[in-house]
Design an enzyme around this catalytic site. Structure first.
Site, PDB file in Angstrom:
ATOM      1  N   ARG A 176      10.114   2.554   7.495  1.00 31.07           N
ATOM      2  CA  ARG A 176      10.849   1.552   8.287  1.00 31.07           C
ATOM      3  C   ARG A 176      10.711   0.225   7.554  1.00 31.07           C
ATOM      4  NH1 ARG A 176       6.751  -0.216  13.232  1.00 31.07           N
ATOM      5  NH2 ARG A 176       4.953  -0.519  11.885  1.00 31.07           N
ATOM      6  N   CYS A 178      17.418  -3.259   2.319  1.00 33.84           N
ATOM      7  CA  CYS A 178      17.577  -4.372   1.382  1.00 33.84           C
ATOM      8  C   CYS A 178      18.287  -5.513   2.110  1.00 33.84           C
ATOM      9  CB  CYS A 178      18.405  -3.938   0.180  1.00 33.84           C
ATOM     10  SG  CYS A 178      18.935  -5.364  -0.789  1.00 33.84           S
ATOM     11  N   ASN A 207      12.051  -6.439  13.596  1.00 30.36           N
ATOM     12  CA  ASN A 207      10.631  -6.260  13.917  1.00 30.36           C
ATOM     13  C   ASN A 207       9.809  -6.516  12.660  1.00 30.36           C
ATOM     14  OD1 ASN A 207       8.650  -5.136  15.992  1.00 30.36           O
ATOM     15  ND2 ASN A 207       8.134  -3.934  14.174  1.00 30.36           N
ATOM     16  N   GLU A 208       8.857  -7.393  12.771  1.00 26.47           N
ATOM     17  CA  GLU A 208       7.937  -7.657  11.654  1.00 26.47           C
ATOM     18  C   GLU A 208       8.644  -7.636  10.289  1.00 26.47           C
ATOM     19  OE1 GLU A 208       4.500  -5.092  11.983  1.00 26.47           O
ATOM     20  OE2 GLU A 208       3.589  -6.436  13.433  1.00 26.47           O
ATOM     21  N   CYS A 227      16.352  -4.777  -6.150  1.00 32.02           N
ATOM     22  CA  CYS A 227      17.552  -4.027  -6.530  1.00 32.02           C
ATOM     23  C   CYS A 227      18.579  -4.956  -7.182  1.00 32.02           C
ATOM     24  CB  CYS A 227      18.147  -3.342  -5.306  1.00 32.02           C
ATOM     25  SG  CYS A 227      19.015  -4.466  -4.211  1.00 32.02           S
ATOM     26  N   CYS A 257      19.822  -7.698  -4.954  1.00 30.75           N
ATOM     27  CA  CYS A 257      18.843  -8.784  -4.829  1.00 30.75           C
ATOM     28  C   CYS A 257      18.835  -9.648  -6.088  1.00 30.75           C
ATOM     29  CB  CYS A 257      17.452  -8.234  -4.547  1.00 30.75           C
ATOM     30  SG  CYS A 257      17.292  -7.658  -2.832  1.00 30.75           S
ATOM     31  N   GLU A 276       2.391  -8.503  20.534  1.00 27.77           N
ATOM     32  CA  GLU A 276       1.750  -7.189  20.448  1.00 27.77           C
ATOM     33  C   GLU A 276       0.264  -7.378  20.245  1.00 27.77           C
ATOM     34  OE1 GLU A 276       3.075  -4.579  17.321  1.00 27.77           O
ATOM     35  OE2 GLU A 276       5.177  -5.057  17.652  1.00 27.77           O
ATOM     36  N   TRP A 336      -3.989   2.486  11.760  1.00 27.95           N
ATOM     37  CA  TRP A 336      -3.773   2.206  10.343  1.00 27.95           C
ATOM     38  C   TRP A 336      -4.974   1.610   9.619  1.00 27.95           C
ATOM     39  CZ3 TRP A 336      -4.386  -2.951  10.568  1.00 27.95           C
ATOM     40  CH2 TRP A 336      -3.959  -3.607  11.731  1.00 27.95           C
ATOM     41  N   GLU A 346       1.953   7.155  14.530  1.00 31.06           N
ATOM     42  CA  GLU A 346       1.320   6.321  15.552  1.00 31.06           C
ATOM     43  C   GLU A 346       0.839   7.118  16.759  1.00 31.06           C
ATOM     44  OE1 GLU A 346       4.070   3.054  16.008  1.00 31.06           O
ATOM     45  OE2 GLU A 346       3.138   1.971  14.337  1.00 31.06           O
ATOM     46  N   TYR A 389      -1.925   8.412  17.354  1.00 30.35           N
ATOM     47  CA  TYR A 389      -3.284   8.070  17.811  1.00 30.35           C
ATOM     48  C   TYR A 389      -3.460   6.566  17.991  1.00 30.35           C
ATOM     49  CZ  TYR A 389      -3.861  12.884  16.463  1.00 30.35           C
ATOM     50  OH  TYR A 389      -3.686  14.231  16.352  1.00 30.35           O
TER      51      TYR A 389
END
Ligand code: GLA
Ligand code: ZN
Length: 683
Positions: A120, A124, A158-159, A166, A169, A316, A324, A364, A366
């Site tokens: 995720r 680009c 998100n984040e 590439c 870019c 969060e 992680w 995720e 756990y």
């Protein structure tokens, strides 16, 4: 209708307490589970959910087809159950069909490898396909759900993070350079390309700096100027994605505040620049059990600073574990509550979790959640969440919208961070945040509130401005600093400062360059001490170590305060202080111990009249928020053991209704929290 305080981050008439809840992914579950979720949310006092964070694949299953039926149901369920919704735009992971049909949406990594579909945060930012479809989705969501009266905020993507090298870019980088520098001559100048015959004759000769070109390690580059500009460019690229989605939802729902969740001191993105385009700041706080509480506090203060001192959202945190870390230890009993209030103590106006229900598959499964795999409320974690839910209800809006007044500021600058760590300078152990953290911790331990500010922020209101390793001094900043000092402000600067301008080009004529007359010194050389090697100095009757770097300096207008004790520069100054108009500018030419930083800050705080919020109590963090009527003092016991606090002021604890007279003792259990409300008139 009740009047909404302008200082509230969620401008919604129903918000009378801090939103409590977090990321909720009902789309991963059969519908009969949803009803049980609603029961458990009610039980836990959960009143706010972040929806739709990773649903692009479901919302746009084919290029030409959108499907909102499931999200309609989820949105209706949230509304029927009086849940406030922060709606995400789902653009942080593209659908598989998009990667297959348009490989341009896939990133190229630092080693130059083209990624395949997977993971995720993988798009680009300079892919026109990604740009068009992400904005289209945001727009459709705003059109479809903008009228829901329980919608309190937009959560873009998100984040944001990562990198891409590439061809899109690379081309966009050249465009960014053209816009920034206009001519290729200027690019050649600011990158000092006469070094190693790097002169560029045409824009399309410029390559993205990675392992295929200028880099030989992640942080080691042969052309700092190119790598530095690529960082600026890439942060701007992701910011452009964010801003395009921001505009898309804002056009349709102008009154709903918009944010994206930040990650504290996240090096790749210049959050101070991002903050200008966010209606409110939100961030994800994931300390490990070993993270010093001062470091967590520092991250919160950075987030508050990025929002110009306004309250922010804790978007969060995990209720229990993450998945992680190498060792995903449980949050000990009481710690989730303690960390929630620590966030509030530093300016948070929400307590939100990742995640509501623990998923059954993928990485995720756990990760901690409000509802565990057991599926019911009879867990330690759920009970703690429920108890906090009750407390937050009782606390209501009392602390919301209140400010954190600080007389001391620490300057943090992303460009300086990037340039310093690319510098190929004197020591591989020189890390920007290490020094920031040392000064921050010294203030923290003495309950001295700190604002973390950028070079753009006004500094006149502070009694003390600390500049940890300000290696890069940008145009205009030294003038501002000088005026501040002349007007009576106190400055602390450190070793290896004032070396370069904003292009990482050395300022000639003697270090610390643009800071030289402010500090009244000339630094002739800088010695790097390998790990284990130390020099030392005496200051105010105490001996302290000198490690890492030792600047060798001469006094110009400054007066020496301490001298090195050994090596060929024994007897030369290590601390200086320059009288600058009505103010003072200190220079600390080396790194020292935690004890030194505390003694220094205590000394300077006394001199400048900065008062701690409360006299230090071992192991207890004490900080403050205030509004026109009350001071809210937060006592956060980070120790296992209980401790007692002698109350210096008369007041009341809004959490348990306890009142204390002057001189009475309040007992704080291990990991315990006390909020103490004191009327302002009394002071
Ligand atoms: C981040 C993400 C969430 C989740 C958590 C897990 O903060 O935003 O989607 O992956 O990490 O800790
Ligand atoms: Zn790219």
């Amino acid at each position: 209708m009740q009047k909404i305080k302008p200082s509230f981050i969620f401008q919604h008439p129903d918000i009378r307490k801090m939103p409590y809840g977090g990321d909720y992914n009902p789309e991963q579950w059969p519908e009969d589970v949803w009803e049980e979720d609603m029961r458990l949310f009610r039980l836990a006092g959960i009143d706010c959910v972040t929806l739709n964070v990773f649903s692009w694949a479901a919302l746009q299953p084919e290029e030409e087809r959108y499907s909102f039926e499931q999200l309609d149901k989820i949105m209706d369920m949230a509304r029927e159950n009086q849940l406030h919704v922060i709606l995400a735009t789902s653009t942080a992971a593209h659908p598989a069909w998009m990667a297959k049909r348009y490989p341009e949406v896939l990133r190229v990594d630092f080693s130059g490898r083209k990624r395949k579909f997977g993971g995720r945060h993988n798009s680009c930012p300079n892919s026109p396909v990604y740009q068009n479809y992400s904005v289209a989705l945001a727009q459709k969501l705003a059109k479809r759900y903008g009228h829901y009266e329980n919608l309190i905020g937009w959560h873009i993507n998100n984040e944001y993070g990562g990198e891409c090298y590439c061809e899109n870019c690379e081309a966009a980088f050249r465009g960014w350079l053209k816009e920034t520098y206009q001519t290729l001559e200027e690019v050649n100048r600011v990158w000092n390309t006469s070094f190693w015959g790097h002169t560029f004759y045409d824009w399309d000769e410029i390559a993205a700096p990675n392992l295929l070109s200028e880099h030989f390690e992640e942080e080691r580059t042969m052309f700092q100027g190119i790598s530095l500009d690529y960082r600026r460019f890439f942060s701007d690229s992701l910011l452009a994605n964010y801003r395009a989605e921001y505009q898309a939802v804002k056009n349709i729902t102008p009154t709903i505040p918009v944010t994206t969740n930040l990650m504290g001191f996240y090096k790749p993105l210049d959050y101070q620049k991002w903050g200008r385009y966010m209606d409110f700041i939100s961030w994800d706080n994931y300390p490990s059990n070993e993270t010093p509480p001062a470091v967590t506090a520092m991250n919160h203060d950075l987030m508050r600073g990025i929002g110009k001192g306004k309250p922010f959202a804790l978007m969060e945190q995990t209720p229990s574990v993450t998945n992680w870390l190498s060792y995903n230890a449980l949050k000990r009993p009481g710690v989730m509550r303690l960390l929630s209030y620590q966030a509030v103590a530093h300016g948070a106006d929400s307590v939100l979790f990742f995640q509501m229900r623990r998923t059954i598959g993928a990485c995720e499964k756990y990760h901690g959640a409000v509802i565990d795999h057991a599926g019911h409320e009879h867990t330690r974690v759920f009970r703690e969440i429920q108890a906090l839910g009750e407390e937050l209800k009782a606390l209501g809006s009392q602390t919301m919208g209140s400010k954190t007044p600080a007389k001391a500021a620490i300057l943090v600058d992303w460009d300086n961070w990037w340039a310093l760590e690319y510098s190929a300078g004197p020591s591989c152990d020189l890390k920007y945040l290490d020094e920031v953290e040392r000064y921050y911790t010294a203030c923290y331990k003495q309950n001295i509130p700190v604002d973390i500010i950028s070079t753009e922020d006004p500094i006149d209101g502070y009694s003390l401005v600390i500049l940890p390793v300000l290696y890069m001094v940008k145009d205009g900043f030294s003038q501002k600093l000088k005026a501040y000092g002349m007007g009576g402000g106190t400055i602390i600067a450190t070793y290896f400062s004032g070396i370069v301008d904003e292009h990482d080009l050395v300022v000639l004529g003697g270090y610390p360059g643009r800071l030289r007359d402010i500090l009244g010194i000339w630094v002739e050389e800088c010695d790097a001490l390998p790990k284990g090697k130390e020099n030392s100095f005496f200051w105010n009757g105490k001996q302290y170590p000198a490690v890492l770097l030792c600047d060798i300096m001469h006094m110009e207008t400054a007066k020496k305060q301490a001298i090195y004790e050994s090596d060929f520069y024994a007897g030369m100054p290590v601390i200086s202080c320059n009288q600058l108009g009505a103010g003072k500018a200190w220079y600390i030419a080396t790194r020292s111990s935690g004890e030194f930083y505390q003694d220094l800050i205590r000394h300077i705080a006394r001199e400048t009249g900065i008062c701690p919020v409360w006299a230090p109590v071992e192991g207890v963090e004490i900080t403050e928020r205030r509004n026109e009527t009350f001071r809210y003092l937060f006592f956060l016991n980070h120790m296992e053991e209980e401790t007692a606090i002698a109350m210096e002021l008369e007041g009341e604890s809004p959490l348990d209704g306890m009142k204390y007279q002057k001189g009475e003792q309040a007992v704080l259990p291990g990991k315990g929290v006390m909020i103490y409300r004191v009327k302002i008139e009394q002071i």
